[in-house]
Design an enzyme around this catalytic site. Structure first.
Site, PDB file in Angstrom:
ATOM      1  N   HIS A   1      95.307 119.625  -7.292  1.00 13.95           N
ATOM      2  CA  HIS A   1      94.763 118.825  -6.194  1.00 13.95           C
ATOM      3  C   HIS A   1      94.413 117.429  -6.696  1.00 13.95           C
ATOM      4  O   HIS A   1      93.676 117.283  -7.680  1.00 13.95           O
ATOM      5  CB  HIS A   1      93.509 119.486  -5.627  1.00 13.95           C
ATOM      6  CG  HIS A   1      93.802 120.743  -4.859  1.00 13.95           C
ATOM      7  ND1 HIS A   1      93.979 120.753  -3.493  1.00 13.95           N
ATOM      8  CD2 HIS A   1      93.958 122.034  -5.271  1.00 13.95           C
ATOM      9  CE1 HIS A   1      94.211 121.996  -3.089  1.00 13.95           C
ATOM     10  NE2 HIS A   1      94.210 122.790  -4.158  1.00 13.95           N
TER      11      HIS A   1
ATOM     12  N   ASP B   1      92.422 115.217  -5.427  1.00 10.51           N
ATOM     13  CA  ASP B   1      90.986 114.932  -5.371  1.00 10.51           C
ATOM     14  C   ASP B   1      90.179 115.842  -6.286  1.00 10.51           C
ATOM     15  O   ASP B   1      88.958 115.737  -6.349  1.00 10.51           O
ATOM     16  CB  ASP B   1      90.460 115.015  -3.935  1.00 10.51           C
ATOM     17  CG  ASP B   1      90.781 116.334  -3.247  1.00 10.51           C
ATOM     18  OD1 ASP B   1      91.538 117.128  -3.825  1.00 10.51           O
ATOM     19  OD2 ASP B   1      90.286 116.567  -2.132  1.00 10.51           O
TER      20      ASP B   1
ATOM     21  N   HIS C   1      97.715 128.340   0.847  1.00  8.70           N
ATOM     22  CA  HIS C   1      96.619 128.948   0.102  1.00  8.70           C
ATOM     23  C   HIS C   1      96.321 130.313   0.736  1.00  8.70           C
ATOM     24  O   HIS C   1      95.931 130.398   1.903  1.00  8.70           O
ATOM     25  CB  HIS C   1      95.360 128.084   0.189  1.00  8.70           C
ATOM     26  CG  HIS C   1      95.315 126.942  -0.769  1.00  8.70           C
ATOM     27  ND1 HIS C   1      96.113 125.833  -0.648  1.00  8.70           N
ATOM     28  CD2 HIS C   1      94.550 126.746  -1.885  1.00  8.70           C
ATOM     29  CE1 HIS C   1      95.835 124.988  -1.630  1.00  8.70           C
ATOM     30  NE2 HIS C   1      94.900 125.523  -2.401  1.00  8.70           N
TER      31      HIS C   1
ATOM     32  N   GLU D   1      93.159 134.152  -2.219  1.00 14.82           N
ATOM     33  CA  GLU D   1      92.236 133.650  -3.240  1.00 14.82           C
ATOM     34  C   GLU D   1      90.856 134.253  -2.986  1.00 14.82           C
ATOM     35  O   GLU D   1      90.396 135.116  -3.730  1.00 14.82           O
ATOM     36  CB  GLU D   1      92.174 132.127  -3.221  1.00 14.82           C
ATOM     37  CG  GLU D   1      91.244 131.541  -4.278  1.00 14.82           C
ATOM     38  CD  GLU D   1      91.099 130.032  -4.159  1.00 14.82           C
ATOM     39  OE1 GLU D   1      90.600 129.421  -5.119  1.00 14.82           O
ATOM     40  OE2 GLU D   1      91.467 129.470  -3.106  1.00 14.82           O
TER      41      GLU D   1
END
Length: 367
Positions: A24, A26, A206, A209
């Site tokens: 990522h 950020d 995603h 997780e």
């Protein structure tokens, strides 16, 4: 008789040609850059302006074992990434840092909708990031594709999907959704995934997780994901009571049979509570069962990590050698969202020769 030392050291792994699919933008800022940008952009929310202390704060705040708490750290990194200049700088430094770690190909993701607070349009955000990566590629010899991410708790996934298609000839190689899984199933964004499929575009989701098998099932069977971001909970569909003969459930068997890539991030998975420790991480069993496993960083700042460090932790936990690390790397390159020809060129022209040289150097007799 002499024996061979097959365990790669961290220094040697840093020299290996590596591939990163889940990182990522950020989540990988340099603390010094965060401090600089906060000052330049008038952001006053940092817990400290000392770069060393700030690095420690991010790492400590990310070790709560909660995905929600982990995501809170992004308030500060996103907060200083609200201008075109900041985005371009962060992207350039990301390319520089990955190249310094020996990464030859990376896919870096970010959510354009999170960088519009100061008036940037979505296209301006994408173009600023692409500018930084293109400069980084030119100066540091790394190949980078970007993934534009939609936030699963928002309703802008179609806009972001359209960006992925609009800029796919300029460096955007795919689409992603991210954010807290519980309560925000990927099927909420089905129109975006159907649009991407019609446009022959790539996407990852995603899934698996912080949430279990239903998240993985929906991502694959309802949404048609090319890859799974994390996918750790696929282990819930494997009965490993008999270590010598694990039994796969129908979903796990499908994921393995279809060679669906799993973008696993060991350190991050521990921080968010998806795994207990490196030694107990599902990646060990999944590698033994020949799932299409890849190793990734997720958020280098929050996890205090690099791809080399992630691979070295696996070496220490599972006694992996160069062949194992090459297997993970080739898996990642095969699973990248760039064209087949470019993937093949990197595998045969860069990755395999690079690992062969390191294996030869590492095969030294021990007294």
């Amino acid at each position: 008789m002499a024996v061979m030392d097959h365990r790669p050291t961290l220094d040697a792994i840093q020299r290996a040609p590596k591939v990163l699919l889940h990182d990522h933008l950020d989540g990988g800022l340099r603390p010094e850059t965060i401090v600089d940008l906060a000052r330049d952009e008038g952001y006053t929310g940092l817990p400290t302006t000392d770069p060393d202390n700030l690095r420690v704060w991010f790492e400590e705040a990310s070790n709560s074992g909660s995905l929600e708490r982990y995501l809170e750290t992004f308030t500060h990194t996103v907060g200083v990434m609200q201008s075109a200049e900041a985005l371009t700088r962060v992207a350039y430094e990301c390319a520089e840092d990955l190249a310094a770690d020996g990464v030859v190909y990376a896919e870096v993701r970010y959510a354009p909708e999170q960088h519009t607070r100061s008036g940037l349009t979505l296209p301006q955000v994408v173009e600023a990031v692409l500018e930084g990566f293109k400069a980084g590629e030119r100066d540091h010899g790394i190949r980078i594709g970007t993934l534009v991410t939609a936030m699963r708790h928002q309703a802008r996934s179609m806009e972001i999907a359209e960006l992925a298609v609009r800029y796919r000839d300029d460096g955007v190689v795919g689409f992603d959704i991210a954010g807290a899984e519980a309560g925000y199933p990927p099927t909420r964004h089905l129109d975006a995934f159907e649009y991407l499929q019609r446009e022959n575009a790539h996407f990852t989701i995603h899934a698996g997780e912080a949430f279990g098998l239903p998240s993985i099932w929906q991502a694959i069977q309802w949404c048609g994901a090319d890859r799974l971001g994390h996918g750790v909970r696929i282990i819930d569909d494997i009965d490993a009571t008999d270590e010598d003969a694990p039994v796969l459930g129908r979903l796990a068997a499908y994921v393995r049979d279809k060679r669906i890539p799993l973008e696993m991030c060991p350190t991050s998975n521990i921080q968010t509570g998806a795994a207990k420790s490196i030694a107990e991480h599902p990646i060990g069993l999944l590698r033994r069962l020949h799932f299409r496993v890849t190793v990734n960083t997720d958020n280098r700042l929050m996890s205090g990590t690099s791809l080399s460090r992630e691979l070295h932790k696996l070496v220490e936990a599972f006694d992996y050698g160069w062949d194992d690390l090459q297997w993970f790397t080739v898996n990642a390159m095969k699973s990248a969202f760039i064209g087949f020809g470019e993937r093949l060129e990197l595998i045969n022209g860069v990755i395999k020769p690079g690992f062969a040289q390191l294996k030869w150097r590492g095969a030294r007799p021990l007294a």
